[in-house]
Design an enzyme around this catalytic site. Sequence first.
Site, PDB file in Angstrom:
ATOM      1  N   HIS A 274     -62.286   3.499  58.767  1.00 48.57           N
ATOM      2  CA  HIS A 274     -62.324   2.570  57.631  1.00 48.57           C
ATOM      3  C   HIS A 274     -63.586   2.781  56.781  1.00 48.57           C
ATOM      4  O   HIS A 274     -64.674   2.995  57.312  1.00 48.57           O
ATOM      5  CB  HIS A 274     -62.290   1.132  58.154  1.00 48.57           C
TER       6      HIS A 274
ATOM      7  N   SER B  49     -46.330   2.375  65.336  1.00 48.11           N
ATOM      8  CA  SER B  49     -46.961   2.082  64.053  1.00 48.11           C
ATOM      9  C   SER B  49     -46.006   1.410  63.070  1.00 48.11           C
ATOM     10  O   SER B  49     -44.810   1.722  63.029  1.00 48.11           O
ATOM     11  CB  SER B  49     -47.481   3.393  63.458  1.00 48.11           C
TER      12      SER B  49
HETATM   13  C1  LIG Z   1     -58.521  -3.573  57.583  1.00 51.78           C
HETATM   14  C2  LIG Z   1     -59.300  -2.667  58.439  1.00 51.78           C
HETATM   15  C3  LIG Z   1     -60.676  -2.874  58.644  1.00 51.78           C
HETATM   16  C4  LIG Z   1     -61.426  -3.939  57.933  1.00 51.78           C
HETATM   17  O1  LIG Z   1     -61.011  -5.177  58.347  1.00 51.78           O
HETATM   18  P1  LIG Z   1     -61.227  -6.460  57.440  1.00 51.78           P
HETATM   19  O2  LIG Z   1     -60.566  -7.489  58.290  1.00 51.78           O
HETATM   20  O3  LIG Z   1     -60.535  -6.210  56.141  1.00 51.78           O
HETATM   21  O4  LIG Z   1     -62.683  -6.653  57.287  1.00 51.78           O
HETATM   22  C5  LIG Z   1     -61.345  -2.048  59.495  1.00 51.78           C
HETATM   23  N1  LIG Z   1     -60.705  -1.050  60.116  1.00 51.78           N
HETATM   24  C6  LIG Z   1     -59.398  -0.816  59.951  1.00 51.78           C
HETATM   25  C7  LIG Z   1     -58.753   0.311  60.683  1.00 51.78           C
HETATM   26  C8  LIG Z   1     -58.655  -1.611  59.097  1.00 51.78           C
HETATM   27  O5  LIG Z   1     -57.354  -1.360  58.925  1.00 51.78           O
END
Ligand SMILES: *Cc1c(COP(=O)(O)O)cnc(C)c1O
Length: 379
Positions: free
Chosen positions: A123, A324
């Site tokens: 992310h 998934s």
């Molecule tokens: C959405 C997401 C995040 C971030 O999460 P938030 O709840 O939006 O802060 C981190 N890692 C992955 C893999 C995600 O899909």
Amino acid sequence: MAMDTLPASDQRRLDELYEYIDTQSKTFIGYPCSQQFDYTPLFRFLNYPINNVGDPYAPSSYRVNTKEIEREVIQWFAELTHADEKGYWGYVTNGGTEGNLYGLYLARELLASGMVYYSEHTHYSVSKNLRLLQMPNIMIRTLSSGEIDYEDLYETIRIHRDRPPIIFTNVGTTMQQGVDDIPRITSMVHELAIPQFYIHCDAALGGMILPFIANAPTWDFSAGIDSLSISGHKFIGSPIPCGIVLAQKRHVDRIARSIEYVGTLDTTITGSRNGITPLFLWYAIRKYGIEGFRRMAQQCIATAEYAVEAFERIGIQAWRNPFSVTVVFPKPLDTVQKKWQIAVQGQIGHIITMQHVTRSMIDELVADIEAASVGEPVK
Ligand SMILES: *Cc1c(COP(=O)(O)O)cnc(C)c1O
């Protein structure tokens, strides 16, 4: 006397905004957030300045809080992810990002000379968090599934074996929902005879799907991880972003002690914390339970399978990883992308078949893609 209504022009703005949100929600298919929730019975709590300031396990003189409920939520997730009954600690965060930041923060406090490894498809917030924490780090290649490239990881750790590895793993990457093979990663570290290491698991979406699917890979505390983060507003669904972080309690105790020294038990990242979102999560957990979430996960996967077939019928190569709900396909034309709020990266786009995504939404999307490809306008 204060007036209890806004001027007509402001009322109109609210009505227009409501219409806008409602319209946008009808084509909400590109992000992993469920729209299927109803917290109406909890609305009365919005009349209080609820605040879960500080550690959920520490008493607080701010008693307008929901910490007891928060601890029950954390306990539920601890059981779900096979944490040691007495050896875990956690709290309700404001989202997956905060949980990931927390895991990295713990790792840094424990392994001051550590080196962070994370995959290319991690992310986007993680590289920022690494800068924020000033942690040295190396990006590892990804496989086409979105999983970390194990050979690249092995070689890179081997070269830097003088530094304790801090491995940031994914259970569901953002774009392709690739799931890292955590048992393979831990055995890799053992094979290199590395005595000290830390594994954090970003299970933003996958953490609420894998536990409910038969024969899913082992990924959680049973695979020997040190901390994990799961989003609350994604699979469970919430009008306010939220999530949970869980970690080995012994790690947190080491940090807590050092802060106690300066006079407080300030174990969480933010001071004031949301007391409403733990209530939402608790409500959903009580309402659906394991069985309810299992049905939801199966339904979402069935919709994803349906979507792959619908794409294939019009000659578009779509695919998804096992376990998934993310369906990946070539980046669609702008008009389609915009209407369906489709997230794209490079040459690919994806849809995520959350609970509110119906087969008729998929049919309409596929029809739009087909129309756009022969130059017809997308309505
Ligand atoms: C959405 C997401 C995040 C971030 O999460 P938030 O709840 O939006 O802060 C981190 N890692 C992955 C893999 C995600 O899909």
